[in-house]
Scaffold this active site. Structure first.
Site, PDB file in Angstrom:
ATOM      1  N   ASN A  23      17.946 -89.630  33.980  1.00 27.57           N
ATOM      2  CA  ASN A  23      17.135 -88.760  34.522  1.00 27.57           C
ATOM      3  C   ASN A  23      17.088 -87.524  33.615  1.00 27.57           C
ATOM      4  OD1 ASN A  23      15.527 -86.530  35.890  1.00 27.57           O
ATOM      5  ND2 ASN A  23      14.814 -88.299  37.052  1.00 27.57           N
ATOM      6  N   SER A  46      11.869 -91.536  35.623  1.00 28.69           N
ATOM      7  CA  SER A  46      11.021 -90.406  35.972  1.00 28.69           C
ATOM      8  C   SER A  46      10.682 -90.439  37.544  1.00 28.69           C
ATOM      9  CB  SER A  46       9.859 -90.558  35.204  1.00 28.69           C
ATOM     10  OG  SER A  46       8.883 -89.341  35.188  1.00 28.69           O
ATOM     11  N   GLU A  47      11.014 -89.244  38.089  1.00 29.32           N
ATOM     12  CA  GLU A  47      11.149 -89.425  39.430  1.00 29.32           C
ATOM     13  C   GLU A  47       9.840 -89.574  40.124  1.00 29.32           C
ATOM     14  OE1 GLU A  47      12.062 -86.969  37.757  1.00 29.32           O
ATOM     15  OE2 GLU A  47      11.761 -84.947  38.639  1.00 29.32           O
ATOM     16  N   ASN A  48       8.718 -89.448  39.480  1.00 29.04           N
ATOM     17  CA  ASN A  48       7.392 -89.753  40.059  1.00 29.04           C
ATOM     18  C   ASN A  48       7.169 -91.044  40.266  1.00 29.04           C
ATOM     19  OD1 ASN A  48       7.231 -89.330  37.071  1.00 29.04           O
ATOM     20  ND2 ASN A  48       5.108 -89.835  37.339  1.00 29.04           N
ATOM     21  N   SER A  88      11.823 -94.273  44.590  1.00 32.73           N
ATOM     22  CA  SER A  88      12.341 -93.339  43.100  1.00 32.73           C
ATOM     23  C   SER A  88      13.480 -92.668  43.779  1.00 32.73           C
ATOM     24  CB  SER A  88      11.159 -92.434  42.957  1.00 32.73           C
ATOM     25  OG  SER A  88      11.565 -91.868  41.808  1.00 32.73           O
TER      26      SER A  88
END
Lengths: 210, 231
Positions: A23, A46-48, A88
């Site tokens: 990340n 991608s943490e979304n 996530s």
């Protein structure tokens, strides 16, 4: 000569290992993706809600439903999967992500990180940074060694509200590479023409070793 | 029971009251229930507490509710794109409870799943953990975070059916599934209402039990950071 943004990103890319799930934070860390060795199989999270993030789209490929955690339009890859926010952060908090490379306002010699707010002045929020530093296996910070006023950002103790306590493993600045060890920060590597004396003069945190 | 409504206004009928808590899906401007937000603005309801990862931008998304000061408190992880938000917050006119993004997602998930609290390492040793129960498990320190439920959840999905089954598209999923479970009443706006049975049953992200009202609408889908590479 100290490193510039791209040099720092290139140096940070050496932290990658083949097969890693990674990340990357917003800013200089994003540039690391330009320096991934070609024979490495690296998956960007991608943490979304996306695993397997592709490059920016062409004008024709732009899709409003496909963005990264910096709210930038991106593309998908064959390997890509999409998931909800709790999923996530389950993979982040659960220790399934190998490495996160993030920016910082301050780092302390005990590995404390501050990068989310300046009281009374800058109130943006931590986004996913607190979860990343608490859950990801290894945390590498890329930042300038000094702030705009020329003061060291590597401190004995952070002055700003913390993002995490004792969470940083390694720091890459324009002057070199530093590891958080028992009694302070250990110099792992210096940028070209940078001396230990210069590092000691420009660092508030305790530098251990010679 | 009929779940399908014709518009955001109709779907919100009888649901809005001053002082309620609303969970809103979306990340930035991606996957936000933009028609419901506009209808809530027009309703004039105020003193709202809103749990949403972001607060939109000044003139779109949840930022619209700040223009007429309809929001009392935001529960968010990041509000950096909204200048109006910053002004109102620094002037003491708006409360914010910062939640780490993963903690906010898990609070909504837990709330919707009937779990009153959970322990996480996120935020230990920071302001976020102040005043909360701290506990050690296997030599590591965790903080107790509470499950979060909302009087109303507003979500955006790609396709839905008359049973309330929803499927999301790409990263527009984000917080929407969690918000859908956390609402005492959940209203979904979708791009298209399709016949029951036409969504692949193995691809339904939010089962209809979580959704009480649904309507179809068009979406502007504004892009915050239009980044491209050369063709």
């Amino acid at each position: 000569m100290p490193w510039d943004r791209n040099d720092m990103a290139a140096r940070a890319a050496q932290e990658l290992e083949d097969g890693f799930y990674v990340n990357l934070g917003i800013g200089i860390p994003t540039l690391v993706s330009n320096y991934v060795p070609e024979d490495y199989d690296i998956t960007l999270q991608s943490e979304n809600g996306m695993l397997g993030m592709g490059p920016f789209p062409t004008e024709e490929e732009i899709d409003a439903d496909l963005i990264n955690a910096g709210k930038q339009t991106v593309t998908e890859l064959d390997r890509t999967s999409y998931f909800s926010s709790s999923q996530s952060f389950a993979m982040i908090r659960g220790g399934h992500i190998n490495l996160s490379i993030l920016g910082a306002m301050e780092v302390s010699e005990t590995g404390d990180l501050a990068n989310w707010m300046i009281p009374g002045r800058l109130v943006k929020g931590m986004g996913g940074a607190m979860d990343l530093v608490a859950g990801v296996q290894r945390i590498v910070i890329i930042m300038d060694h000094a702030n705009k006023a020329g003061e060291s950002k590597l401190l004995k103790k952070c002055s700003l509200p913390l993002t995490g306590q004792g969470v940083v493993d390694r720091i890459i600045t324009n002057l070199g590479v530093f590891d958080v060890v028992e009694d302070g920060l250990k110099v792992i590597e210096l940028a070209p023409e940078v001396t230990m004396e210069e590092v000691r003069n420009k660092t508030e945190a305790t530098i251990v070793g010679s | 029971m009929k779940k399908v409504f014709s518009s955001a206004d109709e779907a919100l009928n009888g649901v809005l009251k001053d002082g309620i808590t609303i969970a809103a899906g979306g990340f930035g401007l991606c996957g936000i229930p933009e028609n419901l937000i506009a209808a809530i603005k027009n309703s004039g309801v105020k003193e709202l507490t809103i749990a949403s990862n972001n607060a939109g931008v000044d003139d779109f998304g949840l930022g619209l509710l700040l223009q007429d000061r309809q929001v009392k408190k935001m529960i968010s992880s990041y509000v950096g794109e909204n200048d109006l938000f910053m002004q109102q917050y620094l002037a003491g006119e708006l409360e914010i409870e910062f939640n780490p993004q993963g903690t906010l997602a898990e609070r909504l998930r837990a709330g919707g799943a009937g779990i009153p609290g959970f322990y996480t390492a996120t935020g230990v040793g920071t302001k976020i953990a102040e005043g909360k129960e701290i506990k050690e498990f296997d030599g590591k320190t965790y903080v107790l975070e509470r499950g979060l439920r909302a009087d109303l959840a507003i979500v955006k999905a790609w396709k839905g059916d008359a049973q309330g089954n929803l499927t999301y598209r790409k990263t527009a999923m984000n917080f929407n599934p969690e918000c859908a479970t956390a609402g005492k009443i959940t209203i979904a706006e979708v791009e298209e209402i399709v016949p029951v049975g036409s969504i692949d049953k193995m691809q339904i992200h939010t089962p209809g039990v979580y959704v009480q009202r649904i309507f179809a609408a068009s979406h502007e889908k504004r892009i915050e950071q239009r980044t491209t590479r050369a063709a």
